[in-house]
Design an enzyme around this catalytic site. Structure first.
Site, PDB file in Angstrom:
ATOM      1  N   ASP A 156       0.812  -1.221   0.000  1.00 62.08           N
ATOM      2  CA  ASP A 156       0.000   0.000   0.000  1.00 62.08           C
ATOM      3  C   ASP A 156       0.847   1.275   0.000  1.00 62.08           C
ATOM      4  OD1 ASP A 156       0.935   0.071   2.589  1.00 62.08           O
ATOM      5  OD2 ASP A 156      -1.006  -0.243   3.542  1.00 62.08           O
ATOM      6  N   TYR A 186      10.803   4.292   1.918  1.00 60.10           N
ATOM      7  CA  TYR A 186      11.704   3.295   2.521  1.00 60.10           C
ATOM      8  C   TYR A 186      13.152   3.480   2.076  1.00 60.10           C
ATOM      9  CZ  TYR A 186       7.936   0.794   4.760  1.00 60.10           C
ATOM     10  OH  TYR A 186       6.892   0.470   5.598  1.00 60.10           O
TER      11      TYR A 186
HETATM   12  P1  NAD Z   1      -0.523  -7.875  13.331  1.00 60.90           P
HETATM   13  O1  NAD Z   1       0.525  -8.613  14.087  1.00 60.90           O
HETATM   14  O2  NAD Z   1      -1.419  -6.948  14.043  1.00 60.90           O
HETATM   15  O3  NAD Z   1      -1.452  -8.912  12.566  1.00 60.90           O
HETATM   16  C1  NAD Z   1      -1.010 -10.083  11.998  1.00 60.90           C
HETATM   17  C2  NAD Z   1      -1.858 -11.253  12.455  1.00 60.90           C
HETATM   18  O4  NAD Z   1      -1.388 -12.427  11.788  1.00 60.90           O
HETATM   19  C3  NAD Z   1      -1.781 -11.529  13.957  1.00 60.90           C
HETATM   20  O5  NAD Z   1      -3.059 -11.527  14.526  1.00 60.90           O
HETATM   21  C4  NAD Z   1      -1.128 -12.926  14.018  1.00 60.90           C
HETATM   22  O6  NAD Z   1      -1.615 -13.711  15.084  1.00 60.90           O
HETATM   23  C5  NAD Z   1      -1.526 -13.508  12.682  1.00 60.90           C
HETATM   24  N1  NAD Z   1      -0.716 -14.614  12.199  1.00 60.90           N
HETATM   25  C6  NAD Z   1       0.580 -14.904  12.437  1.00 60.90           C
HETATM   26  N2  NAD Z   1       0.931 -16.018  11.775  1.00 60.90           N
HETATM   27  C7  NAD Z   1      -0.169 -16.456  11.113  1.00 60.90           C
HETATM   28  C8  NAD Z   1      -0.439 -17.548  10.250  1.00 60.90           C
HETATM   29  N3  NAD Z   1       0.505 -18.438   9.929  1.00 60.90           N
HETATM   30  N4  NAD Z   1      -1.667 -17.689   9.751  1.00 60.90           N
HETATM   31  C9  NAD Z   1      -2.637 -16.808  10.059  1.00 60.90           C
HETATM   32  N5  NAD Z   1      -2.451 -15.752  10.865  1.00 60.90           N
HETATM   33  C10 NAD Z   1      -1.233 -15.571  11.382  1.00 60.90           C
HETATM   34  O7  NAD Z   1       0.247  -7.134  12.158  1.00 60.90           O
HETATM   35  P2  NAD Z   1      -0.176  -5.877  11.279  1.00 60.90           P
HETATM   36  O8  NAD Z   1       0.710  -4.744  11.616  1.00 60.90           O
HETATM   37  O9  NAD Z   1      -1.631  -5.678  11.355  1.00 60.90           O
HETATM   38  O10 NAD Z   1       0.246  -6.367   9.836  1.00 60.90           O
HETATM   39  C11 NAD Z   1      -0.206  -7.577   9.253  1.00 60.90           C
HETATM   40  C12 NAD Z   1       0.668  -7.954   8.076  1.00 60.90           C
HETATM   41  O11 NAD Z   1       0.443  -7.083   7.001  1.00 60.90           O
HETATM   42  C13 NAD Z   1       2.170  -7.874   8.348  1.00 60.90           C
HETATM   43  O12 NAD Z   1       2.832  -8.861   7.585  1.00 60.90           O
HETATM   44  C14 NAD Z   1       2.531  -6.520   7.843  1.00 60.90           C
HETATM   45  O13 NAD Z   1       3.892  -6.407   7.571  1.00 60.90           O
HETATM   46  C15 NAD Z   1       1.685  -6.516   6.597  1.00 60.90           C
HETATM   47  N6  NAD Z   1       1.424  -5.206   5.996  1.00 60.90           N
HETATM   48  C16 NAD Z   1       1.788  -5.088   4.714  1.00 60.90           C
HETATM   49  C17 NAD Z   1       1.561  -3.937   4.032  1.00 60.90           C
HETATM   50  C18 NAD Z   1       2.068  -3.824   2.626  1.00 60.90           C
HETATM   51  O14 NAD Z   1       2.190  -2.733   2.127  1.00 60.90           O
HETATM   52  N7  NAD Z   1       2.414  -4.918   1.941  1.00 60.90           N
HETATM   53  C19 NAD Z   1       0.931  -2.869   4.662  1.00 60.90           C
HETATM   54  C20 NAD Z   1       0.550  -3.013   6.017  1.00 60.90           C
HETATM   55  C21 NAD Z   1       0.791  -4.208   6.655  1.00 60.90           C
HETATM   56  C1  G6P Z   2       3.387   0.762   5.061  1.00 63.04           C
HETATM   57  C2  G6P Z   2       4.106  -0.292   4.273  1.00 63.04           C
HETATM   58  C3  G6P Z   2       3.871  -1.648   4.859  1.00 63.04           C
HETATM   59  C4  G6P Z   2       4.263  -1.685   6.306  1.00 63.04           C
HETATM   60  C5  G6P Z   2       3.547  -0.613   7.060  1.00 63.04           C
HETATM   61  C6  G6P Z   2       4.179  -0.569   8.443  1.00 63.04           C
HETATM   62  O1  G6P Z   2       2.014   0.643   4.883  1.00 63.04           O
HETATM   63  O2  G6P Z   2       3.764  -0.322   2.925  1.00 63.04           O
HETATM   64  O3  G6P Z   2       4.565  -2.608   4.116  1.00 63.04           O
HETATM   65  O4  G6P Z   2       4.000  -2.934   6.892  1.00 63.04           O
HETATM   66  O5  G6P Z   2       3.689   0.638   6.442  1.00 63.04           O
HETATM   67  O6  G6P Z   2       3.468   0.224   9.244  1.00 63.04           O
HETATM   68  P1  G6P Z   2       3.648   0.240  10.825  1.00 63.04           P
HETATM   69  O7  G6P Z   2       2.713   1.339  11.156  1.00 63.04           O
HETATM   70  O8  G6P Z   2       3.225  -1.134  11.293  1.00 63.04           O
HETATM   71  O9  G6P Z   2       5.069   0.534  11.108  1.00 63.04           O
HETATM   72 MN    MN Z   3       4.564  -2.225   1.967  1.00 67.74          MN
END
Ligand code: NAD
Ligand code: G6P
Ligand code: MN
Length: 441
Positions: free
Chosen positions: A172, A263
């Site tokens: 995102d 980043y």
């Molecule tokens: P979070 O820890 O609040 O949520 C992640 C959830 O995944 C937790 O509830 C955890 O228990 C669960 N989990 C762990 N292993 C699992 C598995 N094998 N199967 C199912 N569930 C499992 O984290 P968050 O900050 O809300 O972020 C969630 C994910 O999304 C992270 O990987 C984060 O890096 C990613 N993220 C990516 C983007 C992006 O731009 N690609 C943006 C925001 C968040």
């Molecule tokens: C952005 C990035 C994600 C990352 C997030 C982290 O959305 O694209 O890849 O996981 O920021 O945010 P946080 O608030 O968890 O540091």
């Molecule tokens: Mn990202």
């Protein structure tokens, strides 16, 4: 109109309430009849699940909704779309990923440098398990993955499942940047036609065309140089994110060709960023004391009150909305433009064909049809090649249980550089990740 079967993996994520609200807002354009959420953490899943029941009773009463901790059952039911946002090891491990490198004077960050390496080595296994089980019964389901570090996950899945064209890794951050440009220019960001190249969390906008084909990038660059840069939702952001966005001005001053992904600060100014990072209080602490508390407290409150009235947790944020407009473009073969991860195959003509690059693509029912970028200048090529080699060696270290490839990967990372420090941080990360990583020999 077809109604979809959707699974959210990582249903206990802090981003889930926003995604659920986006599902409600878009129920006419992306209608769902079955929604399941699954998470390995029963408590987290229950809090968000009970919140969801109240939200859906109010806004999506015909939706059949369940939540579970049974991964296999969830993966193997009939599915059209799987939205993935898991965090293997949770925030407790994110904290270690950040603090271990910082303790030795290296960048400690969720997805960049040794922290991203550590997280990548944890994410691959759970993502492979997901794909195996989903594909056992769902050949055609779309797997839309947010799980980080998305660059490493994308590379690993492409190597393990080279013929699977229905896994799409998205981030995102380019979308957040486009929305931030929109606010600065006072224009609708969905009207932008961007040209972007790089790897995930390691890319640049080269052009930003408006509806008439006029490039807005020069004007935007000047605005940033004159007045700095802030995220679109700056009123809601923690200070660390405001600092990160503010660094864009410095990057543009030094390298004015293009507009950078935020980043890049970690790779271009590791020394400067390190001065700001506190080894005893990192972003993981900020999130655990901030967003995580806010979201879970607010969800519990909604469940207790059996009403979402006045709740701050119920908002249609960029994260949730983005995955849904991506899904809609695929579901209805709309061909809308998004910045996504795809195999290079000549798109950036002077980079390796097999790199998973991030570029603009038209998203269709048959997947992304990316736009070619052509040749990139030597500075950007050099930066990307080293980062790509780091990513590839990380995946190979995982797949081959190779300590020496892990050491090579970390040495190549611009946030590390010294082989001595690479070995030191690798040895500590191995110890910290005993329960998650394959054994490196
Ligand atoms: P979070 O820890 O609040 O949520 C992640 C959830 O995944 C937790 O509830 C955890 O228990 C669960 N989990 C762990 N292993 C699992 C598995 N094998 N199967 C199912 N569930 C499992 O984290 P968050 O900050 O809300 O972020 C969630 C994910 O999304 C992270 O990987 C984060 O890096 C990613 N993220 C990516 C983007 C992006 O731009 N690609 C943006 C925001 C968040
Ligand atoms: C952005 C990035 C994600 C990352 C997030 C982290 O959305 O694209 O890849 O996981 O920021 O945010 P946080 O608030 O968890 O540091
Ligand atoms: Mn990202």
């Amino acid at each position: 109109m077809k109604k979809f079967h959707v699974l959210i993996v990582g249903g206990g994520s802090t981003w889930t309430p926003g995604l659920l609200k986006s599902l409600c807002v878009r129920k006419e354009t992306f209608p769902i009849d079955h929604l399941t959420m699954v998470d390995v953490d029963e408590k987290r899943q229950e809090v968000i699940g009970e919140f969801a029941k109240v939200l859906f009773k109010e806004e999506y009463s015909d939706l059949q909704f369940t939540y579970t901790t049974d991964l296999e059952e969830a993966y193997e039911q009939p599915l059209d779309f799987v939205f993935v946002q898991m965090r293997t090891g949770g925030y407790a491990m994110r904290e270690k990923d950040e603090k271990i490198p910082l303790g030795m004077g290296l960048i400690g960050q969720e997805t960049c440098g040794p922290g991203g390496f550590s997280y990548g080595m944890r994410s691959i296994g759970d993502m492979v398990k997901l794909v195996e089980h989903v594909r056992a019964t769902n050949k055609d389901a779309w797997i839309l993955n947010y799980t980080n570090p998305a660059a490493i996950v994308a590379d690993a899945l492409k190597r393990i499942y080279p013929d699977d064209d229905r896994i799409l890794n998205i981030c995102d951050q380019p979308e957040n940047l486009l929305r931030s440009y929109g606010r600065l220019l006072n224009r609708d960001p969905r009207s932008f036609d961007p040209v972007y190249f790089g790897l995930n969390h390691f890319g640049w906008f080269t052009h930003l065309y408006d509806e008439s084909g006029h490039d807005l990038l020069p004007e935007l660059r000047q605005l940033i140089l004159d007045g700095g840069f802030r995220p679109v939702d700056y009123e809601q952001r923690d200070q660390s994110w405001l600092d990160t966005y503010a660094m864009v001005e410095q990057i543009v001053r030094d390298f004015p060709d293009y507009l950078p992904n935020t980043y890049l600060q970690y790779y271009l100014y590791p020394d400067k960023v390190l001065e700001k990072l506190d080894p005893s209080h990192t972003r993981a602490n900020e999130v655990m004391n901030g967003r995580e508390k806010r979201v879970f407290d607010a969800c519990r409150e909604v469940a207790t009150n059996q009403s979402t009235a006045g709740s701050t947790v119920v908002h249609n944020d960029a994260h949730g909305e983005f995955i849904l407009i991506v899904a809609e473009s695929i579901a209805y073969n709309r061909g809308d433009h998004f910045i996504v991860m795809v195999k290079n195959e000549g798109l950036i003509s002077n980079l390796p064909d097999d790199a998973m690059v991030e570029v603009t693509a038209s998203l269709t029912a048959n997947g992304p049809r990316p736009y070619a970028v052509g040749e990139i200048p030597v500075f950007y090529k050099g930066l990307i090649e080293a980062q790509y080699a780091y990513e590839r060696l990380t995946v190979e270290a995982y797949l081959e249980n190779s300590y020496s490839k892990a050491l090579q990967a970390l040495t190549l990372n611009r946030t590390v550089v010294s082989a001595r420090k690479a070995r030191e941080v690798l040895d500590e990360l191995i110890e910290a990740n005993k329960d998650f990583w394959p054994e490196l020999r």
